[in-house]
Structures are given as C-alpha cells and as structure tokens.
Design a protein around this motif. Structure first.
Motif, PDB file in Angstrom:
ATOM      1  N   ASP A 148       0.875  -1.166   0.000  1.00  0.00           N
ATOM      2  CA  ASP A 148       0.000   0.000   0.000  1.00  0.00           C
ATOM      3  C   ASP A 148       0.918   1.223   0.000  1.00  0.00           C
ATOM      4  OD1 ASP A 148      -1.609   2.194   0.617  1.00  0.00           O
ATOM      5  OD2 ASP A 148      -2.992   1.009   1.815  1.00  0.00           O
ATOM      6  N   LEU A 149       1.006   1.903  -1.131  1.00  0.00           N
ATOM      7  CA  LEU A 149       2.010   2.952  -1.287  1.00  0.00           C
ATOM      8  C   LEU A 149       1.847   4.054  -0.263  1.00  0.00           C
ATOM      9  CD1 LEU A 149       4.384   4.052  -2.839  1.00  0.00           C
ATOM     10  CD2 LEU A 149       2.789   5.106  -4.454  1.00  0.00           C
ATOM     11  N   ARG A 150       0.610   4.473   0.026  1.00  0.00           N
ATOM     12  CA  ARG A 150       0.383   5.560   0.977  1.00  0.00           C
ATOM     13  C   ARG A 150       0.905   5.181   2.358  1.00  0.00           C
ATOM     14  NH1 ARG A 150      -5.512   8.125   1.679  1.00  0.00           N
ATOM     15  NH2 ARG A 150      -4.821   9.239  -0.177  1.00  0.00           N
ATOM     16  N   LYS A 151       0.564   3.996   2.817  1.00  0.00           N
ATOM     17  CA  LYS A 151       0.985   3.581   4.147  1.00  0.00           C
ATOM     18  C   LYS A 151       2.488   3.305   4.192  1.00  0.00           C
ATOM     19  CE  LYS A 151      -3.508   1.725   5.528  1.00  0.00           C
ATOM     20  NZ  LYS A 151      -4.249   0.571   6.016  1.00  0.00           N
ATOM     21  N   PHE A 152       3.014   2.769   3.100  1.00  0.00           N
ATOM     22  CA  PHE A 152       4.447   2.491   3.073  1.00  0.00           C
ATOM     23  C   PHE A 152       5.257   3.779   3.150  1.00  0.00           C
ATOM     24  CE2 PHE A 152       8.442   1.781   0.759  1.00  0.00           C
ATOM     25  CZ  PHE A 152       8.961   0.731   1.515  1.00  0.00           C
ATOM     26  N   ARG A 153       4.832   4.807   2.414  1.00  0.00           N
ATOM     27  CA  ARG A 153       5.573   6.068   2.430  1.00  0.00           C
ATOM     28  C   ARG A 153       5.432   6.782   3.766  1.00  0.00           C
ATOM     29  NH1 ARG A 153       4.478   8.525  -3.333  1.00  0.00           N
ATOM     30  NH2 ARG A 153       3.885  10.342  -2.128  1.00  0.00           N
ATOM     31  N   LYS A 154       4.334   6.537   4.477  1.00  0.00           N
ATOM     32  CA  LYS A 154       4.196   7.113   5.813  1.00  0.00           C
ATOM     33  C   LYS A 154       5.166   6.474   6.797  1.00  0.00           C
ATOM     34  CE  LYS A 154       0.090   7.805   7.513  1.00  0.00           C
ATOM     35  NZ  LYS A 154      -1.310   7.552   7.885  1.00  0.00           N
ATOM     36  N   MET A 155       5.534   5.213   6.561  1.00  0.00           N
ATOM     37  CA  MET A 155       6.421   4.495   7.483  1.00  0.00           C
ATOM     38  C   MET A 155       7.862   4.485   6.999  1.00  0.00           C
ATOM     39  SD  MET A 155       4.121   1.255   8.664  1.00  0.00           S
ATOM     40  CE  MET A 155       5.277   0.911   9.979  1.00  0.00           C
ATOM     41  N   SER A 156       8.136   5.167   5.900  1.00  0.00           N
ATOM     42  CA  SER A 156       9.500   5.204   5.373  1.00  0.00           C
ATOM     43  C   SER A 156       9.890   6.646   5.083  1.00  0.00           C
ATOM     44  CB  SER A 156       9.585   4.362   4.096  1.00  0.00           C
ATOM     45  OG  SER A 156       8.766   4.920   3.076  1.00  0.00           O
ATOM     46  N   CYS A 157      11.147   6.861   4.798  1.00  0.00           N
ATOM     47  CA  CYS A 157      11.624   8.174   4.394  1.00  0.00           C
ATOM     48  C   CYS A 157      12.685   8.001   3.328  1.00  0.00           C
ATOM     49  CB  CYS A 157      12.168   8.961   5.593  1.00  0.00           C
ATOM     50  SG  CYS A 157      13.706   8.311   6.271  1.00  0.00           S
ATOM     51  N   TYR A 158      12.843   9.031   2.518  1.00  0.00           N
ATOM     52  CA  TYR A 158      13.782   8.987   1.401  1.00  0.00           C
ATOM     53  C   TYR A 158      14.684  10.208   1.496  1.00  0.00           C
ATOM     54  CZ  TYR A 158      15.300   8.138  -3.454  1.00  0.00           C
ATOM     55  OH  TYR A 158      16.033   7.881  -4.579  1.00  0.00           O
TER      56      TYR A 158
END
Length: 618
Positions: free
Chosen positions: A35-45
């Motif tokens: 789930d891209l939205r949830k994954f990006r909330k739990m990760s950082c770039y």
C-alpha cells in the motif's frame, strides 16, 4: 551498487514509491502487495542532493520537523528532548544555532538525515549518502547508518564506489550493471562468487573497485554472463547466514568484520530480504519485523507518546505497510499526516515568514528598491499631476508605476520559488504536510510584504507627483497598485512551479513583453489590428493601466490646471479629454478591479494545480 547509469537511483525511486509511471511488475512487502500511501508514511527517502531551507538554523529546522512529524498529543518539552538527542547523536549540537547555508557538506548531510529521524521511520532510503563528502565524513556517515540499522531500522542506500573499509560495513549487496543484477548477497560472498566465474580479484585490491571494473567491461563483456549466473542462484552457495539475538553479539562480530545479514539487525537484510525474480519481473521486499532488542530512550518512544518503542516495527506491520482492502480511498488528504491541516499551516506559516524576513533579496533589497525608485520617479515627474499640458507625461508616469510593481513582484518570485520546490517535494513525499497547507502558508506568509511594498511606493509617487488631493482616488490608486503586484507575483509563482530555475529566469521577462505591448499605453485599443485585439483582454497590464487612469482622471475630476507660459497642442481642460485621447473613456474602474481579482484567483489556482501535478509526477 553499480557504475553511473546502471539504474541505482531509478531502482531506489521505485522501491521508495517515488516513481510509479512506466513501471511493470509487483512490489511486495512482507509477502503482500504494498500500500504505497501507508508504506511512504512508514518510510523516508533522503535524496542525494541536500535540499534545505537556507535561512533557518539547524535547531529551527529540527523543531519544524518535530512539530510536523510528531503527533500533537506529544508535549513541546518531549519534542525538544527528542530533537536534542538526535542532534547529539549525529554530532550537530555545536552547530544547532548555525543557519543551514553556513553548514559544511558533512553537516548538511547529517542534518538531512536528522530531519527524517524525528519520527523514527522503520524503513530509510538513502540515495548516494556519501556523495560530495571526504573520506572521514564518508566513514562517519556510514557508521551512523550502521548504528541506525543495528537499532532495528531497515536501511537501504545506493553507493557509487566505496573504499574497502566502507564496503565491509554493508550487510547485503545488490550490484547493478546495465540495469540488471549481477550479484546479490552478503559482502563476504562477492569475491568467491566472482572467482567461480573466472574473475579473480587481485590480492590487496578493493573488491568494490574490482567489481566496478568488471561491471564497466574492463575485463571483457562479462555482464550478461553474471546476470545469468545470478538469475540461476549461483551466488547463493557463497552466503553464510548467521543468527544474532542481541546488540552485544552484533557489535562483537562487527569488530571482527564477520557480521552477516539477518532480519533483526541489518542494513538491508539477509540474502532473502530483497530478491528480484528476473523471469517474471516481480520485486519482493521484506521489511524487518523486530528490533534488535536494544534499550532505547526518548528517541525510541512511539511518537504518540505510548511506551512502545518505535525502533521495533509493530507486530501488525504487515497490515500497516501492505495493501489494506478495507482502507478508505476517499480519506481526506490532511488526515493521512501526523498533524492536522491547521497545525501544518501554522508551522509552515511561521517557517515561511521567518525565511522571508531573513532573505535579503525578498525583503531588504525589495524595500530599498521601492523607496529609491519611488523617490526617483517622484523627483522626475515632480508636481505634474494637475498640469493640463503634461497629461501624457503623467500617463507615462502612471504606466511606469504599474510596470515597476509588476517586475519587482515577478522576478524575485521566479528566482526563489524553483529553489524551494525541491524542499517542498522532498518534505511532501516524506509525509511532512499536505499540499494545501503548504500552498496556503506560502501564499499568506508573503502577502503582507506584497501589500506593504506597493503601498510604500505608491504613497511616495502619488504625493510627490501632485496627483489629485482626493483620499478616495488615492485609495483607488493604491488598490490597483497592490492588485497589480499580487497578480504579477502569482504569475511568477506559476512560472516557477511549472519550470526549472533556468527556464523560469528566461520566461519571466518574456511573458511580461506581450502584457506590456497590449496594455494600451504604447498602442491604443482601437489602433490595434482586429485579429490581435483579443490579446489585449488577456493582458492584466491593460486593466491596471485603465483602472489607474480612471482613478486619476475619471469620476468628474475638477478641471486641470493650465499653465499659460507653456502652451502646447496637447492642452486638456478636463480629465475626460485625457481619457478620450488615450481611448479609455468607456472603461469602468470596478470592472478593472474585478478582472484583476479574477486574474489573481485564476493564477493562484493554476499554480496549485501545477504543484499537484508535479507531486503526482514524482
């Protein structure tokens, strides 16, 4: 790892969720669709270039990050403690009151990492973290990343050509050449794997340098052969996987340079953590589900204030990061962030306002230029506002006023906004704040300056040139002056948002040329060719000039003063004569006002849509 052009950054963008267009295959997290939205909330770039706001200090930048990324339930004292601990851990305490534009390269890189560490993300992506750093700074940077991995985070980074000392710090290696994988596994297995393919690494030669030479074709075209060997699992037999149960064992083995990857304490994971099925194009990513078991402090606490540690991914991480079929696709944008829209707006408004105040180009130079040019124009056109023989000169003075306000609002925005775009894109895609909150804060923070400067300039020019001593006309003149400035700034925002800095610098003045040509000063409306008259309606400069002329010469103005000593063929007895000569006698002030307000709203809306499109493109 891989040579330039191998596809490292592209793969990183895909894994981090920054690139979705023209990408085929599946990305699985913990064996479930991401789930891209949830994954990006739990990760950082953290990208290769350190995009930071130059006029904020380290401490101010960190507090902005804390106020945006930590929940509002957390007290300000706890947020400050978290910030202090991060700065202390990363060695930035001595520079905490230094503005970011005065930091060294290593300090900027550490600050970029510190900003994302505030909410303790379990997954961290780094694109070329050692780029532009000296050898000592590179070692410090990677040592810090190693520590983050040992504390339970999953750390993925691209690296170009590390030294042997840095190379041994990595747990899992994924080598790309010509867009394909030529090796994946632990670092210790690389040399034996290459030897099995008749590629003998010379003694005392850096394995990282050797494999890069192989990837670049210095030992023949070995890439296709290595791709096939990797696809058939030839590298797996050289993997030595050991299990660790606590931080002490990890640190002990690390000193012996015998650390192999596992799911509890690794930079990327073991040989099975990231696997590419090259036959079907499926990319499978496993995310650590456990921490390393280390004791933690405030930095480790869950951002909602609970006693759980954020260093350990929740037991429900499968649900959190993977596809959730019951998720509400119509979820309000601001609700996907840690703070509310109102909090985001307040933090961003204060940050933007401080940046504008400290930016000499946007404040002091603009104020000085408005004062200086206002006095210069006032002296040049001194006391001509009521003289009938100098009505054309006065019209030129009024036109130049609109021209000056247009360019002083347009050009600074065109120059500064593209540089802020990189910061906005990074922070928004790392789920700091919503686009709505950012855009509203950006608009409102600059509004006071964009109103005050035209008022200062207009007040000086109006009274020095002896325009009608009528307060209502004075207010009308200042109103249109301010609106012209706001519309020009909106156009600058649109150009800056839609283009790069180099293109924006060119387009800014170029777009102003047709606006000036069709404003009605150089060529009146009736004199224009019929097939070009429609362009006059698209020029906001026309409405500014018409409205100002109406404010000065319209509304049954008293007769102009005639100087008998200076007889001229252009002697006007009333303001209506001037309006007829300039072909604006049928113009209406309120229509010009409404049209300028419409231009302002339309350009601001267009800029918002362009920003939204740019975010989706990323």
């Amino acid at each position: 790892m891989g040579p330039s052009g191998a596809g490292k950054s592209s793969l990183m963008d895909i894994l981090a969720g920054y690139r979705n267009k023209c990408v085929t295959g599946d990305i699985l997290v913990n064996a479930k669709e991401r789930d891209l939205r949830k994954f990006r909330k739990m990760s950082c770039y953290i990208m290769q270039d350190d995009h930071l706001l130059p006029h904020l200090s380290v401490d101010e930048s960190m507090m902005c990050s804390a106020n945006l990324k930590l929940t509002e339930k957390m007290s300000m004292e706890d947020k400050k403690l978290v910030v202090e601990e991060i700065l202390s851990t990363l060695g930035l305490m001595e520079a905490r009151h230094t503005r970011t534009n005065n930091l060294s390269g290593g300090q900027r890189k550490r600050l970029s990492i510190a900003l994302e560490l505030v909410n303790n993300p379990p997954v961290m992506f780094f694109d070329e973290p050692t780029s532009g750093l000296d050898s000592a700074s590179c070692f410090q940077c990677l040592s810090m990343l190693k520590t983050l991995a040992q504390e339970g985070r999953t750390v993925i980074c691209t690296i170009h050509q590390p030294s042997a000392k840095l190379f041994e710090m990595f747990d899992h290696l994924y080598i790309l050449a010509e867009g394909q994988c030529i090796y994946q596994g632990n670092v210790q297995g690389l040399v034996p794997y290459l030897s099995s393919q008749n590629l003998i690494c010379p003694a005392y030669h850096n394995p990282a340098d050797y494999v890069m030479e192989v990837a670049c074709g210095e030992y023949g075209d070995m890439v296709p052969r290595l791709v096939v060997a990797t696809k058939h699992g030839k590298a797996e037999q050289f993997q030595k996987i050991k299990k660790f149960t606590n931080c002490e064992k990890v640190q002990h083995d690390l000193k012996e340079s015998d650390l192999t990857a596992n799911g509890k304490a690794s930079s990327v994971g073991d040989g099975n953590e990231t696997a590419t099925n090259q036959s079907n194009g499926h990319l499978v990513t496993k995310v650590n589900g456990q921490g390393a078991g280390c004791d933690t402090t405030l930095l480790s606490k869950e951002t909602d204030g609970s006693d759980n540690t954020a260093l350990k991914l929740p037991a429900t991480s499968d649900h959190d990061i993977s596809q959730d079929s019951s998720s509400d696709e119509e979820e309000v944008e601001c609700h996907t962030f840690a703070t509310s829209c109102l909090t985001q707006f307040k933090v961003l408004f204060v940050r933007t306002f401080m940046s504008i105040i400290r930016d000499t180009t946007l404040t002091r130079l603009r104020l000085i230029s408005h004062l200086t040019v206002g006095i210069l124009i006032g002296l040049l056109y001194l006391n001509i506002g009521n003289e009938s023989s100098k009505a054309f000169n006065n019209a030129g003075c009024l036109f130049f006023c609109m021209l000056f306000l247009m360019f002083t609002a347009l050009m600074p925005t065109v120059l500064t906004f593209p540089m802020e775009m990189a910061v906005f894109v990074r922070e928004h895609l790392n789920y700091w704040y919503s686009l709505k909150a950012y855009y509203l804060a950006k608009t409102m923070a600059d509004m006071p300056f964009q109103i005050i400067f035209p008022l200062v300039y207009g007040s000086i020019v109006y009274w020095m040139t002896n325009q009608p001593s009528d307060f209502l006309r004075f207010v009308m003149f200042l109103t249109l002056s301010t609106l012209t400035s706001l519309v020009a700034q909106s156009l600058g925002l649109l150009i800056g948002a839609a283009t790069s800095l180099q293109v924006a610098v060119f387009l800014g003045p170029v777009t102003a040329i047709p606006i000036l040509l069709f404003s009605g000063f150089f060529v009146t409306f009736d004199t224009m060719p019929k097939y070009l008259q429609w362009l006059s309606y698209a020029s906001y400069g026309r409405y500014s000039f018409e409205g100002v002329l109406q404010a000065i010469y319209g509304f049954d103005r008293e007769p102009l003063v005639s100087n008998l000593k200076e007889q001229s063929m252009f002697m006007f007895h009333s303001g209506e004569d001037v309006l007829k000569e300039l072909d604006v006698e049928n113009a209406k002030f309120y229509i010009d006002f409404i049209v300028l307000v419409g231009f302002f709203i339309l350009l601001r809306l267009a800029c918002y849509l362009v920003l939204r499109w740019k975010v989706k493109v990323h």
